[in-house]
Design an enzyme around this catalytic site. Structure first.
Site, PDB file in Angstrom:
ATOM      1  N   HIS A   1       1.448   3.868   2.070  1.00  0.00           N
ATOM      2  CA  HIS A   1       2.078   4.536   3.210  1.00  0.00           C
ATOM      3  C   HIS A   1       3.603   4.487   3.076  1.00  0.00           C
ATOM      4  CE1 HIS A   1      -1.724   4.074   5.902  1.00  0.00           C
ATOM      5  NE2 HIS A   1      -1.715   5.218   5.248  1.00  0.00           N
TER       6      HIS A   1
ATOM      7  N   ASP B   1       6.033   4.142   5.091  1.00  0.00           N
ATOM      8  CA  ASP B   1       6.799   3.103   5.770  1.00  0.00           C
ATOM      9  C   ASP B   1       6.739   1.778   5.018  1.00  0.00           C
ATOM     10  OD1 ASP B   1       4.082   3.076   6.494  1.00  0.00           O
ATOM     11  OD2 ASP B   1       4.464   1.992   8.342  1.00  0.00           O
ATOM     12  N   HIS B   2       5.975   1.758   3.909  1.00  0.00           N
ATOM     13  CA  HIS B   2       5.902   0.561   3.070  1.00  0.00           C
ATOM     14  C   HIS B   2       6.363   0.809   1.633  1.00  0.00           C
ATOM     15  CE1 HIS B   2       3.699  -2.195   5.844  1.00  0.00           C
ATOM     16  NE2 HIS B   2       3.433  -1.036   6.421  1.00  0.00           N
TER      17      HIS B   2
ATOM     18  N   HIS C   1       0.838  -1.198   0.000  1.00  0.00           N
ATOM     19  CA  HIS C   1       0.000   0.000   0.000  1.00  0.00           C
ATOM     20  C   HIS C   1       0.871   1.245   0.000  1.00  0.00           C
ATOM     21  CE1 HIS C   1       0.792  -0.668   4.294  1.00  0.00           C
ATOM     22  NE2 HIS C   1       0.447   0.587   4.515  1.00  0.00           N
TER      23      HIS C   1
ATOM     24  N   GLU D   1       1.309  -8.526   9.676  1.00  0.00           N
ATOM     25  CA  GLU D   1       1.482  -7.319  10.471  1.00  0.00           C
ATOM     26  C   GLU D   1       1.081  -7.595  11.914  1.00  0.00           C
ATOM     27  OE1 GLU D   1       2.084  -3.570  11.879  1.00  0.00           O
ATOM     28  OE2 GLU D   1       2.649  -4.320   9.898  1.00  0.00           O
TER      29      GLU D   1
ATOM     30  N   HIS E   1      -7.217  -1.882   4.746  1.00  0.00           N
ATOM     31  CA  HIS E   1      -6.416  -0.940   5.549  1.00  0.00           C
ATOM     32  C   HIS E   1      -6.606   0.496   5.060  1.00  0.00           C
ATOM     33  CE1 HIS E   1      -3.161   0.777   7.791  1.00  0.00           C
ATOM     34  NE2 HIS E   1      -2.402   0.962   6.724  1.00  0.00           N
TER      35      HIS E   1
ATOM     36  N   ASP F   1      -0.194  -4.277   6.078  1.00  0.00           N
ATOM     37  CA  ASP F   1      -1.131  -3.773   7.079  1.00  0.00           C
ATOM     38  C   ASP F   1      -2.542  -4.167   6.654  1.00  0.00           C
ATOM     39  OD1 ASP F   1       1.050  -2.655   8.244  1.00  0.00           O
ATOM     40  OD2 ASP F   1       0.579  -0.587   7.691  1.00  0.00           O
TER      41      ASP F   1
END
Length: 278
Positions: free
Chosen positions: A70, A72-73, A68, A203, A157, A178
């Site tokens: 975000h 941090d991904h 996805h 996760e 998510h 996530d």
């Protein structure tokens, strides 16, 4: 037991910089390529040297899959593809492909243009990176090559978030990224076909967290909206970027759409709960 190797290049024992290397049936797949928002040096990126010591990333990896948008991904994606060097396929869903470059460019502006940091990707690198993306449809089985196949599932998510099943012959791995199992007004619960993977990578950041009620979270979110409007529409600091906006209110943001016509009226945000105005 199949010979499957799982190596965290980031986020193994902390939050951020999600990047998991999976070796299955002679294939090497990178799952997510995130950035750690708490560092301002090379530690913000996954440890790609674990791979590059054996040659180029393109020679080693069969594909990269992003769960996805975000940061941090996906935040290290242009650094990995354009600066470290990777020319292979990058898989993500259509919504992720649409939103990912917007967040990457926003964070680049904050990091480079405002903070003056170096050793960071450019706007052109973001564009070149996204040219390597192969869009995925949910429930679509994609043959990466003659042996490796992947299939994306709804993760619940954020818009476009996907879990993925990876198969090589009779061996399989499921990576959730996530995910969310509690449906709300705009996102449903995660769903996947009944399966028995050899390994499940899931996760677990909030696995032991007891959350406030949805009503309280919506109230707190709307209170922050009121406070922001009183400041002229600005966040408390520069960290309140679109990434933060998209990351924090995944479950509460829907309330904004239902109460926006009340925001210009003198109401007490402590008592402003969307259920009362629907």
């Amino acid at each position: 037991m199949p010979d499957i190797k799982v190596t965290p290049l980031g986020a193994g024992q902390d939050v951020g910089r999600s990047c998991i290397l999976v070796s299955i049936g002679g294939k090497n797949i990178m799952l997510d390529c995130g950035m750690h928002m708490g560092y301002n040096d090379d530690r913000r990126f996954p440890d790609f040297s674990y791979i590059t010591q054996n040659g180029r990333l393109t020679d080693y990896l069969d594909c990269v899959i992003i769960s996805h948008f975000h940061l941090d991904h996906c935040g290290a994606l242009p650094y990995m593809s354009e600066m470290v060097g990777y020319d292979g396929p990058i898989y993500m869903t259509h919504p992720t492909k649409a939103i990912c470059p917007i967040l990457l460019e926003d964070f680049r502006k904050i990091t480079v243009d405002k903070k003056g940091e170096t050793n960071f990707f450019t706007s052109q690198m973001i564009k070149d990176c996204m040219k390597k993306v192969v869009p995925l449809n949910l429930h679509q089985t994609v043959q990466v090559d003659d042996e490796l196949e992947i299939k994306a599932y709804y993760a619940g998510h954020v818009l476009g978030a996907a879990m993925v099943q990876i198969k090589v012959g009779s061996e399989s791995v499921v990576y959730t990224g996530d995910y969310n199992m509690t449906p709300d007004r705009h996102l449903g619960a995660a769903w996947i076909d009944k399966c028995r993977p050899d390994i499940l990578i899931t996760e677990s950041t909030y696995a032991t967290t007891i959350r406030d009620s949805k009503r309280c979270r919506e109230r707190d979110f709307l209170k922050k909206v009121h406070e922001s409007i009183e400041r002229g529409g600005k966040g408390e600091d520069e960290s309140e970027s679109p990434h933060i906006l998209l990351h924090r209110p995944d479950r509460e943001g829907e309330s904004l759409l239902q109460t926006v016509h009340y925001l210009d009226q003198p109401k007490d945000p402590q008592n402003l709960c969307p259920e009362e105005h629907v």
